[in-house]
Design a protein around this motif. Structure first.
Motif, PDB file in Angstrom:
ATOM      1  N   HIS A 196      16.341  19.286  -6.714  1.00  0.00           N
ATOM      2  CA  HIS A 196      16.612  18.247  -5.727  1.00  0.00           C
ATOM      3  C   HIS A 196      17.926  17.537  -6.031  1.00  0.00           C
ATOM      4  CE1 HIS A 196      15.882  14.339  -3.607  1.00  0.00           C
ATOM      5  NE2 HIS A 196      15.529  15.206  -2.672  1.00  0.00           N
ATOM      6  N   ASP A 197      18.168  17.269  -7.324  1.00  0.00           N
ATOM      7  CA  ASP A 197      19.427  16.635  -7.716  1.00  0.00           C
ATOM      8  C   ASP A 197      20.612  17.493  -7.299  1.00  0.00           C
ATOM      9  OD1 ASP A 197      17.956  14.635  -8.753  1.00  0.00           O
ATOM     10  OD2 ASP A 197      18.288  15.121 -10.873  1.00  0.00           O
ATOM     11  N   ARG A 206      23.548  16.637  -4.536  1.00  0.00           N
ATOM     12  CA  ARG A 206      24.916  16.592  -5.029  1.00  0.00           C
ATOM     13  C   ARG A 206      25.811  17.532  -4.234  1.00  0.00           C
ATOM     14  NH1 ARG A 206      23.679  17.448 -10.492  1.00  0.00           N
ATOM     15  NH2 ARG A 206      24.395  19.589 -10.319  1.00  0.00           N
ATOM     16  N   THR A 207      25.281  18.675  -3.815  1.00  0.00           N
ATOM     17  CA  THR A 207      26.108  19.716  -3.212  1.00  0.00           C
ATOM     18  C   THR A 207      25.902  19.857  -1.724  1.00  0.00           C
ATOM     19  OG1 THR A 207      24.402  21.319  -3.641  1.00  0.00           O
ATOM     20  CG2 THR A 207      26.078  21.053  -5.350  1.00  0.00           C
ATOM     21  N   TYR A 208      24.950  19.139  -1.144  1.00  0.00           N
ATOM     22  CA  TYR A 208      24.588  19.298   0.268  1.00  0.00           C
ATOM     23  C   TYR A 208      24.188  20.728   0.591  1.00  0.00           C
ATOM     24  CZ  TYR A 208      26.606  14.688   0.588  1.00  0.00           C
ATOM     25  OH  TYR A 208      26.884  13.373   0.372  1.00  0.00           O
ATOM     26  N   LYS A 209      23.552  21.410  -0.338  1.00  0.00           N
ATOM     27  CA  LYS A 209      23.049  22.753  -0.046  1.00  0.00           C
ATOM     28  C   LYS A 209      21.544  22.794  -0.342  1.00  0.00           C
ATOM     29  CE  LYS A 209      27.266  25.323  -0.542  1.00  0.00           C
ATOM     30  NZ  LYS A 209      28.103  26.194  -1.360  1.00  0.00           N
ATOM     31  N   PRO A 210      20.773  22.020   0.437  1.00  0.00           N
ATOM     32  CA  PRO A 210      19.341  21.892   0.110  1.00  0.00           C
ATOM     33  C   PRO A 210      18.580  23.210   0.264  1.00  0.00           C
ATOM     34  CG  PRO A 210      19.813  20.863   2.222  1.00  0.00           C
ATOM     35  CD  PRO A 210      21.139  21.225   1.614  1.00  0.00           C
ATOM     36  N   ILE A 211      18.894  23.991   1.287  1.00  0.00           N
ATOM     37  CA  ILE A 211      18.115  25.214   1.505  1.00  0.00           C
ATOM     38  C   ILE A 211      18.281  26.169   0.327  1.00  0.00           C
ATOM     39  CG2 ILE A 211      17.801  27.225   2.994  1.00  0.00           C
ATOM     40  CD1 ILE A 211      16.880  24.735   4.345  1.00  0.00           C
ATOM     41  N   ALA A 212      19.510  26.391  -0.075  1.00  0.00           N
ATOM     42  CA  ALA A 212      19.767  27.312  -1.181  1.00  0.00           C
ATOM     43  C   ALA A 212      19.123  26.818  -2.469  1.00  0.00           C
ATOM     44  CB  ALA A 212      21.271  27.489  -1.378  1.00  0.00           C
ATOM     45  N   ALA A 213      19.223  25.511  -2.713  1.00  0.00           N
ATOM     46  CA  ALA A 213      18.645  24.968  -3.944  1.00  0.00           C
ATOM     47  C   ALA A 213      17.128  25.119  -3.936  1.00  0.00           C
ATOM     48  CB  ALA A 213      19.034  23.502  -4.099  1.00  0.00           C
ATOM     49  N   MET A 214      16.517  24.818  -2.767  1.00  0.00           N
ATOM     50  CA  MET A 214      15.060  24.912  -2.687  1.00  0.00           C
ATOM     51  C   MET A 214      14.592  26.370  -2.796  1.00  0.00           C
ATOM     52  SD  MET A 214      13.802  21.959  -2.699  1.00  0.00           S
ATOM     53  CE  MET A 214      15.165  21.188  -3.557  1.00  0.00           C
ATOM     54  N   ASN A 228      23.257  33.917   7.649  1.00  0.00           N
ATOM     55  CA  ASN A 228      23.420  32.486   7.878  1.00  0.00           C
ATOM     56  C   ASN A 228      24.271  31.868   6.763  1.00  0.00           C
ATOM     57  OD1 ASN A 228      22.965  29.632   8.057  1.00  0.00           O
ATOM     58  ND2 ASN A 228      21.262  30.107   9.435  1.00  0.00           N
ATOM     59  N   PRO A 229      25.372  31.195   7.102  1.00  0.00           N
ATOM     60  CA  PRO A 229      26.260  30.642   6.080  1.00  0.00           C
ATOM     61  C   PRO A 229      25.598  29.542   5.250  1.00  0.00           C
ATOM     62  CG  PRO A 229      26.917  29.910   8.275  1.00  0.00           C
ATOM     63  CD  PRO A 229      25.879  30.962   8.465  1.00  0.00           C
ATOM     64  N   ALA A 230      24.558  28.871   5.824  1.00  0.00           N
ATOM     65  CA  ALA A 230      23.881  27.832   5.056  1.00  0.00           C
ATOM     66  C   ALA A 230      23.152  28.421   3.847  1.00  0.00           C
ATOM     67  CB  ALA A 230      22.887  27.081   5.944  1.00  0.00           C
ATOM     68  N   LEU A 231      22.902  29.723   3.902  1.00  0.00           N
ATOM     69  CA  LEU A 231      22.212  30.384   2.806  1.00  0.00           C
ATOM     70  C   LEU A 231      23.224  31.079   1.910  1.00  0.00           C
ATOM     71  CD1 LEU A 231      18.912  31.854   4.140  1.00  0.00           C
ATOM     72  CD2 LEU A 231      19.315  30.860   1.904  1.00  0.00           C
TER      73      LEU A 231
END
Lengths: 268, 347
Positions: free
Chosen positions: B244-245, B249-257, B48-51
């Motif tokens: 969360h910041d 900032r990057t619109y990559k919430p899944i990867a950050a979480m 999945n590219p979102a990851l």
């Protein structure tokens, strides 16, 4: 056996001096009156046996002597001093917790369920009160504790936790624990009732030895053999009153009351 | 009795049973289901590219995230310390015979357990609206020392007060349950020896209550580690706020979480190990033998033995009846086999 284990400042035995005196002691839990006026006297160096059916109030009376239970009426004296109260004029004043604790130091107690501290070894159980209460040095307390464990025949179990000991061994450690405070009076609350028949003898032997050394002992027991052989006085209680009292051999051998006869015919 | 003639008395011992074990076809079905689900998960994780795994790695190394770990740990440790100390105090107060003390403790627990911790955090952070100045002095009289509320209660202190005071209310109930679990005979025996109330509590009751107190306290600590993420609401930068910041900032919430979840899992795993050893320590005396530590288990495995129980300091001495002579019962032809379980009490 060793001199170390004996209280160094043991008071000179004076068999005439009353150690415990009860005058019309009453105790009730709410509406239920458990003790309905107990009068008795325990002299120094005496082995005083309390017998009677369960619910007769004998354990409750024993617990009143070191103020684990408060009495509601009457007077109770240990070594000439009121238990739990101070008389000022004609009024009684409750003693502070600290003052009650101070008096309890001199009264050893042995429980039916041993109540050893399970998180401490046998040795630590015995040294705990001398170190924490009397601020005795650890080395000295340990030395005395070892002598006491030796005396009850358990020197080799000093490092064992209570859960690793048999009931009889636990009870003997409990006796050593009480003796470590060098009490002038020992209270035994059915010390052998929770033991396997095989293990009763060891505990009674230790108690016999204590009696020979002149310790004043009040023993709630169902061991009539022990009472007859070691006891100096015996009281039969039922329903919160003293039914009959006298020398153990007389009361047990020739009971005067119907109630005493009925009880003894079942236990003897 | 006669039946024994047909038995294998002559052989001494009947042959060892080698029965066919029960089959478990359902297990194979469940293995297949789990395998398919696992494959699907792996497929998502790596296609999945979102990851963006490179991004997950970058987030793990991000300095604000790494700093956030320390803030989270500090906050967890300090607020648990406040919770445990306050909890013991409140529990002792609640069990006190003094009605003022027990009433106060009851009221405290009622307030702090009855309102959301999120609300409490916001309240502490805005204490300056209530009192501009915080002073020490005579009530309604002159003050000796005074300080601006916002200086005295910076955001970290507000977070600590919110989390710690709330935790104390929960810990109070845990400690109270622990104290009440200790047999009454214990404090009776201690009092009979002439110990003061404080000594009985400190030396006899609390050490035994620990066995009951530790497991839920471990849960509370692990729970606290995660609850610290709530301080985002008062803008304190800890692990979650840092992640969360980055995600906003990057619109990559899944990867950050996922990145910060890795850290949370790592930290809770370490805490779980610590809890295990603490429980083991306070179990001494309660169990005849302590269970082996994982390290001892591993060693035993390599030594080719089943995990042996660690020997207790002394042998569990049971002066029971002497063991029945442990010979094979067979041998006497025609005699009834002595298969009565060795009765300890027979004379």
């Amino acid at each position: 056996m060793t001199d170390l284990s004996k209280p160094p400042q043991a008071p000179a035995p004076d068999p005439g001096r009353p150690m415990v005196r009860a005058e019309g002691v009453h105790k009730s839990y709410g509406q239920v009156e458990v003790l309905k006026g107990i009068d008795l006297e325990v002299r120094q160096s005496e082995v005083f046996c309390l017998v009677g059916p369960s619910g007769s109030g004998k354990s409750t009376f024993l617990r009143c002597i070191n103020h684990l239970e408060k009495i509601n009426a009457g007077r109770l004296y240990v070594d000439g001093e009121l238990v739990g109260y101070r008389q000022k004029g004609d009024r009684l004043h409750e003693l502070k917790d600290r003052e009650v604790a101070l008096k309890r130091r001199d009264i050893g107690m042995v429980f039916q369920r041993f109540n050893l501290f399970p998180h401490m070894t046998a040795l630590e159980n015995v040294t705990e009160a001398p170190v924490q209460v009397k601020k005795e040095g650890r080395a000295a307390a340990k030395e005395r504790a070892m002598a006491l464990l030796e005396r009850v025949g358990l020197a080799d179990k000093a490092g064992s936790y209570p859960s690793q000991l048999s009931g009889g061994q636990q009870q003997r450690v409990a006796i050593a624990r009480a003796l470590a405070m060098q009490p002038k009076l020992m209270l035994f609350d059915e010390p052998t009732s929770a033991l396997d028949p095989e293990l009763v003898g060891d505990v009674l032997d230790v108690m016999r030895g204590l009696a020979e050394d002149g310790m004043t002992m009040i023993v709630v027991t169902h061991e009539m053999g022990f009472a007859r052989e070691v006891g100096d006085a015996l009281v039969f209680m039922d329903g919160g009153v003293v039914v009959e009292s006298g020398h153990p051999r007389e009361v047990l051998g020739n009971p005067q009351h119907e109630r005493t006869r009925a009880f003894l015919s079942k236990v003897l | 009795m006669e039946k024994t003639d047909q038995g294998s008395v002559e052989q001494g011992r009947p042959e060892t049973i080698r029965a066919v074990p029960v089959r478990h076809p359902g297990r194979w079905v469940s293995v297949a289901v789990v395998a398919v689900l696992g494959a699907m998960l792996l497929h998502v994780l790596f296609t999945n590219p979102a990851l963006d795994w490179d991004f997950v790695g970058a987030t793990l190394r991000d300095p604000t995230v790494v700093h956030g770990i320390w803030v989270t740990l500090e906050l967890t440790a300090l607020s648990m310390l406040m919770g445990v100390v306050g909890g013991v105090l409140l529990a002792v107060m609640r069990l006190s015979k003094n009605p003022v003390l027990s009433g106060t403790a009851w009221f405290y627990i009622w307030v702090f357990r009855g309102t959301p911790v999120l609300v409490q955090l916001v309240l502490w952070n805005n204490i300056g609206f209530l009192w501009k100045q915080i002073s020490l002095g005579v009530p309604f009289g002159p003050s000796f020392w005074s300080q601006d509320s916002n200086t005295l209660v910076p955001v970290f202190t507000a977070a600590l007060l919110g989390l710690g005071l709330n935790e104390a209310a929960y810990m109070a109930e845990i400690v109270r349950a622990g104290i009440q679990s200790v047999d009454e005979g214990q404090s009776e025996a201690a009092h009979a020896l002439g110990m003061s109330r404080a000594t009985v509590l400190r030396r006899i009751v609390l050490p035994q209550a620990m066995r009951v107190i530790i497991p839920p306290t471990g849960n509370e600590t692990i729970s606290m580690l995660k609850t610290t993420s709530l301080v985002q609401v008062i803008s304190l930068v800890e692990l979650f706020t840092a992640g969360h910041d980055i995600s906003t900032r990057t619109y990559k919430p899944i990867a950050a979480m996922i990145a910060i979840s890795i850290y949370y899992l790592l930290l809770t795993s370490i805490l779980t190990v610590g809890q295990y050893y603490l429980e083991r320590y306070y179990a001494r005396g309660a169990n005849r033998t302590l269970p082996p530590t994982p390290l001892q288990r591993v060693r035993a495995l390599f030594a080719g033995r089943a995990p042996a129980k660690t020997a207790a300091p002394a042998s569990p001495a049971a002066p029971a009846a002497p063991d029945a002579p442990g010979g094979a019962p067979g041998g006497a032809p025609g005699g009834a086999p002595n298969d009565a379980p060795d009765g300890g009490k027979d004379a």
